[in-house]
Design a protein around this motif. Structure first.
Motif, PDB file in Angstrom:
ATOM      1  N   ASN A  16      40.902  38.742  38.403  1.00  0.00           N
ATOM      2  CA  ASN A  16      40.794  39.513  37.275  1.00  0.00           C
ATOM      3  C   ASN A  16      41.032  39.709  36.033  1.00  0.00           C
ATOM      4  O   ASN A  16      40.050  39.094  34.983  1.00  0.00           O
ATOM      5  CB  ASN A  16      41.017  41.351  36.942  1.00  0.00           C
ATOM      6  CG  ASN A  16      40.753  41.783  37.970  1.00  0.00           C
ATOM      7  OD1 ASN A  16      39.166  42.086  38.040  1.00  0.00           O
ATOM      8  ND2 ASN A  16      41.066  42.774  38.519  1.00  0.00           N
ATOM      9  N   LEU A  17      41.783  37.926  36.614  1.00  0.00           N
ATOM     10  CA  LEU A  17      42.103  36.835  35.117  1.00  0.00           C
ATOM     11  C   LEU A  17      40.464  36.140  35.150  1.00  0.00           C
ATOM     12  O   LEU A  17      40.733  35.510  33.918  1.00  0.00           O
ATOM     13  CB  LEU A  17      43.128  36.083  35.861  1.00  0.00           C
ATOM     14  CG  LEU A  17      44.799  36.532  36.132  1.00  0.00           C
ATOM     15  CD1 LEU A  17      45.747  34.637  36.368  1.00  0.00           C
ATOM     16  CD2 LEU A  17      44.716  37.151  34.737  1.00  0.00           C
ATOM     17  N   PHE A  18      39.873  36.064  35.211  1.00  0.00           N
ATOM     18  CA  PHE A  18      38.278  34.767  35.736  1.00  0.00           C
ATOM     19  C   PHE A  18      37.628  35.870  34.570  1.00  0.00           C
ATOM     20  O   PHE A  18      37.153  35.264  33.283  1.00  0.00           O
ATOM     21  CB  PHE A  18      38.025  35.132  36.614  1.00  0.00           C
ATOM     22  CG  PHE A  18      38.244  33.938  36.916  1.00  0.00           C
ATOM     23  CD1 PHE A  18      38.575  32.326  37.034  1.00  0.00           C
ATOM     24  CD2 PHE A  18      38.623  34.435  38.996  1.00  0.00           C
ATOM     25  CE1 PHE A  18      39.502  31.467  37.980  1.00  0.00           C
ATOM     26  CE2 PHE A  18      39.377  32.953  39.418  1.00  0.00           C
ATOM     27  CZ  PHE A  18      39.390  31.769  38.748  1.00  0.00           C
ATOM     28  N   PHE A  19      37.750  36.760  34.286  1.00  0.00           N
ATOM     29  CA  PHE A  19      37.074  38.090  33.693  1.00  0.00           C
ATOM     30  C   PHE A  19      37.311  37.851  32.097  1.00  0.00           C
ATOM     31  O   PHE A  19      36.912  38.592  31.401  1.00  0.00           O
ATOM     32  CB  PHE A  19      36.873  39.586  34.323  1.00  0.00           C
ATOM     33  CG  PHE A  19      35.950  39.447  35.628  1.00  0.00           C
ATOM     34  CD1 PHE A  19      35.099  38.912  35.092  1.00  0.00           C
ATOM     35  CD2 PHE A  19      36.251  40.054  36.753  1.00  0.00           C
ATOM     36  CE1 PHE A  19      34.009  39.298  37.035  1.00  0.00           C
ATOM     37  CE2 PHE A  19      35.724  39.881  37.860  1.00  0.00           C
ATOM     38  CZ  PHE A  19      34.523  39.466  37.879  1.00  0.00           C
ATOM     39  N   GLY A  20      38.705  37.876  32.375  1.00  0.00           N
ATOM     40  CA  GLY A  20      39.590  38.211  30.751  1.00  0.00           C
ATOM     41  C   GLY A  20      38.943  36.212  30.071  1.00  0.00           C
ATOM     42  O   GLY A  20      38.991  36.728  29.100  1.00  0.00           O
ATOM     43  N   THR A  21      39.426  35.746  30.830  1.00  0.00           N
ATOM     44  CA  THR A  21      38.311  34.056  30.430  1.00  0.00           C
ATOM     45  C   THR A  21      36.679  34.385  30.446  1.00  0.00           C
ATOM     46  O   THR A  21      36.345  33.402  29.087  1.00  0.00           O
ATOM     47  CB  THR A  21      38.337  33.020  31.560  1.00  0.00           C
ATOM     48  OG1 THR A  21      39.998  32.667  32.390  1.00  0.00           O
ATOM     49  CG2 THR A  21      37.700  31.729  31.031  1.00  0.00           C
ATOM     50  N   VAL A  22      35.389  35.174  30.387  1.00  0.00           N
ATOM     51  CA  VAL A  22      34.791  35.190  29.460  1.00  0.00           C
ATOM     52  C   VAL A  22      34.587  36.416  28.716  1.00  0.00           C
ATOM     53  O   VAL A  22      33.608  35.760  28.457  1.00  0.00           O
ATOM     54  CB  VAL A  22      33.584  36.188  31.463  1.00  0.00           C
ATOM     55  CG1 VAL A  22      32.446  36.987  31.312  1.00  0.00           C
ATOM     56  CG2 VAL A  22      33.481  35.570  32.697  1.00  0.00           C
ATOM     57  N   ALA A  34      38.874  31.460  22.821  1.00  0.00           N
ATOM     58  CA  ALA A  34      38.501  30.250  23.945  1.00  0.00           C
ATOM     59  C   ALA A  34      39.380  29.931  24.277  1.00  0.00           C
ATOM     60  O   ALA A  34      40.135  29.748  25.492  1.00  0.00           O
ATOM     61  CB  ALA A  34      37.109  29.172  22.932  1.00  0.00           C
ATOM     62  N   LEU A  35      40.598  29.436  23.889  1.00  0.00           N
ATOM     63  CA  LEU A  35      42.082  28.298  24.456  1.00  0.00           C
ATOM     64  C   LEU A  35      42.825  29.617  25.437  1.00  0.00           C
ATOM     65  O   LEU A  35      42.974  29.141  26.376  1.00  0.00           O
ATOM     66  CB  LEU A  35      42.965  28.085  23.222  1.00  0.00           C
ATOM     67  CG  LEU A  35      42.030  26.812  22.416  1.00  0.00           C
ATOM     68  CD1 LEU A  35      43.480  26.048  21.669  1.00  0.00           C
ATOM     69  CD2 LEU A  35      42.708  25.547  23.475  1.00  0.00           C
ATOM     70  N   LEU A  36      43.101  30.891  24.793  1.00  0.00           N
ATOM     71  CA  LEU A  36      43.896  31.788  25.454  1.00  0.00           C
ATOM     72  C   LEU A  36      42.914  32.196  26.767  1.00  0.00           C
ATOM     73  O   LEU A  36      43.262  32.709  27.223  1.00  0.00           O
ATOM     74  CB  LEU A  36      43.690  32.973  24.816  1.00  0.00           C
ATOM     75  CG  LEU A  36      44.869  33.480  23.770  1.00  0.00           C
ATOM     76  CD1 LEU A  36      45.062  34.277  22.998  1.00  0.00           C
ATOM     77  CD2 LEU A  36      46.419  32.460  24.301  1.00  0.00           C
ATOM     78  N   GLY A  37      41.298  31.506  26.555  1.00  0.00           N
ATOM     79  CA  GLY A  37      40.238  32.159  27.936  1.00  0.00           C
ATOM     80  C   GLY A  37      40.670  31.503  28.919  1.00  0.00           C
ATOM     81  O   GLY A  37      41.096  31.507  30.593  1.00  0.00           O
ATOM     82  N   THR A  38      40.516  29.795  28.312  1.00  0.00           N
ATOM     83  CA  THR A  38      41.424  29.143  29.433  1.00  0.00           C
ATOM     84  C   THR A  38      41.884  28.976  29.646  1.00  0.00           C
ATOM     85  O   THR A  38      42.579  27.950  30.648  1.00  0.00           O
ATOM     86  CB  THR A  38      40.966  27.923  28.435  1.00  0.00           C
ATOM     87  OG1 THR A  38      39.614  27.573  27.517  1.00  0.00           O
ATOM     88  CG2 THR A  38      40.739  25.701  28.987  1.00  0.00           C
TER      89      THR A  38
END
Length: 418
Positions: A177-183, A31-35
């Motif tokens: 696409n970084l947002f989808f990595g967050t998802v 979750a931290l990496l996604g954030t």
């Protein structure tokens, strides 16, 4: 000779043999990496939306984040106080994933503000609930201390690795696409939480909403150890604000150094924090946690004052070397304060009120940042970094005095007849 248990070898990673904690810690890291990816993507999104006014958009986003942390955490903790922690954590992760998947489609700044408020409100629910569960998962204090050090390392590593990961991904894909990595990060976090076997934690007794809303703050204020922790929060907020808000100004505007040196100075701060986090469990086996925290808190204003001296009285190579050392020492002192702080929360709470107490700490500590971040930025722009550094030193010294007075009273024997 028999070696005392407190000094027996206890490798930090041994705590990951607990399968529940291993899953929860993995959920935290992912979750931290996604954030972290989200933070980079947000900056690029802000530039797409607002162009040269992107800084104002990001400043508003950060303000919304702090307001959500200060105001929402006690409210949501009160609303979900009788729900199982597993459901709360999974629900918060799913909300964060839903917000993250919506962000690539934003076209107006106000839409960003609404979505970020929702996302940070979910984070303000997830984080204290997560922190309150770990003491029940790891009842042994030494194991718990090692878990706190791992958590500190995770935060520091995320601040170093997430920008590198984002930079690598941006070479092969668009920033949206970084947002989808967050998802993906939040969904994997939810799955790991779902797989973890939580200990049985008795829910608090039913109570009116206002009682549940104020439960954490009342319990916090009733304990002198925690009142002292509030002063420590203020000390940490002063130096953290100087580092986070003004490092880029110091390096590029005042010193005229290249952008890479901004990253280098921040890396020195994070490196100092990680070194202390690695060694702190053994120290806390032998030294009381409040003594360690007080040493770190006392060092922070002194180090910030030394940094003011380096800004004003040195130049060239000696100045840069001094600042690198001072940033590393401030990171180390910050870790010495923050890492053991959850031990105080643990021993001054019960399983029933622990989520509320951790939520109170989450809210109150971020209230200190809500004071010092704008002060460091706005006042620094008007009177200069050395002058604002002195103001922050004064605020930090006041917080230190509050801590010393509260902890001295906590250690005083109760009057006869009480």
């Amino acid at each position: 000779a028999v070696v005392p248990a407190a000094f027996q070898e206890r490798p930090m990673l041994a705590v990951l043999r607990n399968p529940t904690y291993a899953r929860l810690f993995s959920a935290q890291i992912i979750a931290l990496l996604g954030t972290g990816l989200l933070t980079v993507a947000l900056g690029l999104l802000a530039y797409d939306i607002a162009g040269s006014d992107a800084g104002a958009v990001m400043g508003t986003v950060m303000a919304i984040k702090m307001v959500a942390y200060v105001l929402v955490s006690p409210v949501t903790t009160a609303l979900v106080s009788r729900l199982p922690a597993r459901r709360v954590l999974i629900g918060a992760d799913l909300v964060r994933a839903g917000v993250a998947v919506s962000l690539p489609f934003v076209t107006e700044a106000w839409q960003t503000y609404v979505l970020i408020f929702l996302l940070q409100s979910a984070s303000a629910t997830f984080t204290p609930t997560f922190q309150a569960v770990i003491p029940s998962v790891l009842p042994d204090e030494r194991e718990y201390t090692r878990a706190l050090s791992l958590s500190r390392l995770a935060y520091d590593l995320e601040s170093l690795l997430s920008p590198l990961l984002a930079a690598a991904l941006l070479t092969v894909t668009a920033y949206n696409n970084l947002f989808f990595g967050t998802v993906i990060g939040f969904l994997v976090s939810a799955a790991l939480v779902a797989l973890a076997r939580f200990p049985a934690i008795q829910a608090p007794e039913p109570a009116p909403f206002l009682d549940r809303l104020t439960r954490g703050t009342r319990a916090y204020w009733a304990r002198l150890e925690l009142r002292g922790l509030l002063g420590v929060n203020l000390v940490v907020a002063t130096t953290t604000a100087m580092v986070i808000v003004n490092t880029v100004v110091l390096v590029q505007a005042d010193l005229g150094r290249p952008q890479q040196d901004v990253a280098l100075l921040l890396a020195a701060y994070g490196g100092g924090s990680m070194l202390v986090a690695l060694g702190l469990p053994r120290v806390l086996d032998a030294v009381p946690d409040r003594r360690v925290m007080l040493a770190g808190a006392a060092a922070l204003p002194v180090l910030l004052l030394a940094a003011v001296g380096a800004m004003s009285g040195l130049a060239g190579g000696p100045q840069w070397a001094a600042l690198l050392v001072l940033w590393a020492l401030m990171g180390a002192a910050t870790a010495a304060v923050l890492t053991p702080s959850a031990r105080l929360l643990r021993r001054n709470s019960t399983e029933q009120n622990r989520p509320a107490v951790f939520a109170a700490q989450f809210s109150l500590s971020h209230a200190c940042f809500l004071l010092t971040y704008p002060l460091a930025g706005l006042l620094g722009a008007r009177i200069g970094l050395p002058a604002v550094g002195l103001v922050l030193v004064g605020i930090g010294a006041a917080g230190l005095v509050l801590t010393v007075l509260a902890w001295r009273r906590a250690d005083s024997p109760a009057p006869a007849g009480r």
